[in-house]
Design a protein around this motif. Structure first.
Motif: not given
Length: 790
Positions: A423-428, A598-602
């Motif tokens: 599990i990872h939290e807060n990923i871009a 670009k940031i595609d998803k958070l």
DNA sequence: GCCTGAATAGTACCA
DNA sequence: ACTGGTACTATTCAGGCG
């Protein structure tokens, strides 16, 4: 006089030895019109051996001309071939039919290196040469022409070729959607004996009609249908699997009954088999919505009701359900016939609804690629790309290579990193926008800019690893072509910004922009496709090499900005979202690598196993994304998919491992009690080849053979739905049945518990300390055996 | 002949 | 008839064992 003209369907005909281009469409006043161009002549090219006396070759070709269909002209012209200036001979003939004849004759003339563009269809030639836009507007100088026999409001003679104008709105089109039901006494209906019992139609005029056989006599119904099509006079006729079933059946049936032909075109002819397996109706656009459905990757089993449901046209649970093998029974039973009529009409209504959504999209695709509306959906991605290139090639006087057979020849692709499991939290997720197209633009990659081995050039780019070179000037055809595509896509994405993602129109626009994206992305793959006319492997190979270089550099930069790369695939990088670091990183990448990222998803929470190409996350918008896992694979039963989806929900949203385990155990207990509905247990798999070509006994193949024996028709590409039943067979393949032939009490529930639900749940739960034994034992007495096995 | 692990077939996914 | 990269299950087969 000058008129406005919207091009619906191009065709041609030879009248008294004179070829006529026929452009069917709609004028500025909304009238259905036919334009006839008498002046266009078919031609092809000859590429001579270099250093040859051209005049001599011209003479050698001229003498081949025969009386009845002569060569009209042979001229020396300047063209390009793979970007290099060449002298070519342009050979103009009297009629299209003599092109293949002269092509053969000319090919064996001494001094002829290659014969080119002899396989371009005559009306395609016309569209390309005048840069016309199917489903687009044109200005054209015409005069009235006095001919009869065409179902249009006016016929005009073209005085000077149509000029495309930048106007792409659709006129108000008359649409007719239809669906037929055939009597099937034994399995698949056969046109030589089984009547067409119902033809259901829905039109944009709001009319719904059904043409019914008199019991088993369908002669009058068929005649009425033909009359109706001619009187309603639709521009677009839409069916579902109409290329594969309805049209061939109707044509065959009419022939078998000895009726006059199925004269539904605007010139009174019957539907014709044409390119890409599609069936063409002159003067109209005949479209098969199954072709469109094939592009919808989210719909796994492409039935009409599934597709209508997906597109929000008609809910599946509101549909009248009749198993197709029972149609004859319903028809013969006076009490049930009404239900069959309702079912048939719903099919036509669904078809109509899908057509309404698809046509604006298909029209755009037609104008982008230059393919006629009726072909563009039927053509595969590769041919759409090819058409698009051919249009652009003409503008550059670039000769179009022939289609040739080549052996398969693979090359290296993209980089995929192993993810960090857990599990990872807060990923871009940061990605390069349209990486391959932009790389091809940036490094001027193209078949015309490629410098072959041994060739020299002054200024060029060199691709990393592979060393392929591309001139910097002039701009490659691919470069300018892709630029245009990318801009078109940006426009659509702008339009989408004002819409709610739940809005069906949003979905449609999204499909549309994805289609352009697919076309742009496929432009890279096209160059590496051995079947492509413009195949140049080095171009595809250079593109992926640049891609590998870019993603590797970006990953290094991420590290240098203190960002830990959790995963990366092709053009995307997953890192912990520290806004400042990420923004600095993005600016740095854009500056150093000169490509847009670009940031595609958070993701608030993101989960990986050890496997690449699989992950699931809770986005910052609160949605669950599942990528690659069984839950999104069509070859797992719905129950296993549902269980995995719920497990992921519980884990990602609540982080409640215990809760997830209890849920799974509960499901397993229910399976073992036989409480799961059969339809949740169907496993669907595609037939990817002919039966003889399979080397091992696979479960879906045995199931498919059982269907075949029961009289069902199956083809390559069809999906087979089967269930696993109890039995003695050693292999799974010996214990399966097509789901339509299976009863609940013969299901092997243990298989579903152990081989479907447990693995799909465990795929996730394993990472939270859950063992196989714990899940497997649910609903049965634990035995020593459970603990001894792994 | 049986068991087991490795190789291969087959499918569907991601980008 | 767009590409390569990847995961995964089931079947098949070779080799070890008794």
């Amino acid at each position: 006089m000058k008129i406005l003209f919207w091009l619906l369907d191009p065709s041609y005909e030879v009248v008294h030895g004179e070829p006529q281009i026929k452009l069917w469409g709609i004028d500025g006043e909304g009238r259905r019109v036919l334009l006839i161009d008498h002046s266009f002549k078919p031609y092809f090219y000859v590429l001579p051996d270099p250093n040859l006396a051209l005049n001599e070759l011209v003479e050698r070709i001229k003498v081949l001309s025969s009386e009845d269909s002569p060569i009209l002209n042979v001229e020396v012209v300047d063209r390009r071939y793979y970007g290099r200036p060449v002298k070519a001979l342009r050979i103009t003939c009297k009629v299209p039919a003599s092109i293949p004849v002269y092509r053969e004759k000319v090919a064996s003339v001494l001094g002829v290196r290659e014969v080119l563009e002899a396989d371009i269809r005559f009306y395609v030639r016309y569209i390309i040469d005048h840069q016309m836009n199917p489903c687009g507007w044109h200005e054209v100088e015409v005069e009235e022409e006095d001919v009869k026999g065409y179902n249009v409001e006016a016929v005009y003679r073209v005085l000077s070729p149509p000029k495309p104008i930048p106007k792409y709105d659709l006129p108000r089109l008359r649409l007719l959607a239809f669906d037929i039901e055939c009597y099937n006494s034994a399995g698949t209906p056969k046109p030589h004996k089984d009547p067409v019992i119902i033809i259901s139609t829905v039109t944009s005029g709001g009319e719904r009609k059904q043409f019914l056989a008199q019991d088993h006599d369908d002669g009058a119904a068929l005649k009425d249908f033909i009359r109706y099509v001619q009187s309603y006079d639709p521009d677009v006729i839409a069916g579902y699997n109409s290329n594969g079933f309805d049209w061939p059946y109707l044509i065959d049936r009419v022939k078998n009954l000895g009726l006059a032909k199925l004269a539904i075109s605007r010139e009174g002819s019957e539907p014709q088999r044409s390119t890409y397996g599609h069936i063409s109706i002159t003067g109209r656009a005949s479209i098969d919505l199954l072709n469109y459905a094939e592009d919808l990757v989210d719909v796994k089993v492409k039935t009409l009701d599934n597709v209508a449901d997906y597109l929000g046209v008609m809910r599946k649970d509101s549909r009248t359900n009749i198993d197709y093998v029972d149609i004859a029974k319903y028809w013969d039973d006076a009490e049930k016939r009404g239900l069959l009529l309702k079912y048939a009409m719903e099919d036509a209504v669904s078809t109509y609804g899908i057509a309404e959504k698809v046509i604006p999209f298909a029209a755009q695709l037609a104008s982008i690629t230059g393919m006629p509306l009726d072909q563009v959906l039927a053509a595969s991605v590769g041919f759409r790309v090819e058409h698009h290139i051919m249009r652009n090639a003409f503008l550059r006087e670039e000769l179009i290579p022939n289609r040739v057979e080549r052996p398969y020849s693979p090359y290296r692709g993209a980089i995929v990193l192993k993810p960090k499991p857990g599990i990872h939290e807060n990923i871009a997720v940061i990605d390069f926008s349209a990486m391959y197209p932009h790389l091809m633009i940036k490094y001027n990659i193209g078949f015309d800019s490629y410098i072959r081995e041994g060739e020299g050039a002054s200024d060029y780019y060199v691709a990393p690893e592979v060393g392929h070179r591309f001139v910097k000037d002039p701009r490659s055809l691919y470069g300018s072509m892709l630029q245009k595509l990318i801009e078109a896509r940006q426009h659509i994405r702008e339009a989408m910004k004002g819409l709610n993602p739940q809005d069906p129109n949003y979905l449609l626009l999204d499909n549309r922009q994805r289609a352009i994206k697919v076309l742009a992305n496929a432009s890279y793959g096209y160059l590496g496709w051995v079947g492509a006319r413009f195949y140049v492997k080095a171009c595809a190979e250079a593109t992926t090499a640049y891609g590998r270089y870019m993603i590797a550099e970006a990953n290094k930069l991420a590290l240098s900005h203190g960002l830990e790369v959790i995963y990366s695939d092709t053009d995307s990088i997953f890192v912990r979202y520290d806004p400042e670091k990420v923004n600095r990183f993005i600016r740095d990448v854009e500056e150093k690598l000169e490509l847009e990222v670009k940031i595609d998803k958070l993701y608030r929470v993101l989960f990986f196993t050890e496997a690449a190409k699989k992950y699931a996350g809770l986005t910052n918008d609160g949605l669950i994304d599942v990528v690659g896992f069984e839950a999104v694979r069509g070859d797992w039963c719905a129950l296993a998919q549902e269980v995995q989806t719920k497990v992921l929900e519980i884990i990602l949203r609540q982080k409640n491992v215990h809760g997830a385990v209890n849920y799974v155990k509960d499901v397993i207990r229910r399976i073992r009690r036989g409480e799961t509905p059969l339809k949740e247990l169907i496993i669907w798999k595609t037939l990817t080849r002919e039966f003889e070509e399979y080397e091992v006994e696979a479960a879906h193949i045995t199931a498919a053979k059982m269907l075949l024996n029961a009289g069902y028709k199956l083809e390559v590409g069809d999906k087979v739905g089967y269930v696993v039943v109890k039995g003695k067979g050693e292999r799974l393949a010996d214990r399966v049945k097509p789901y339509i032939m299976a009863k609940a009490d013969e299901i092997d529930y243990e298989y579903y518990a152990v081989k479907q639900v447990v693995p799909s749940a465990l795929r996730i739960l394993k990472y939270f300390g859950v063992s196989e034994g714990e899940l497997v034992s649910a609903g049965r007495q634990a035995t020593l055996f459970d603990f001894s096995r792994r």
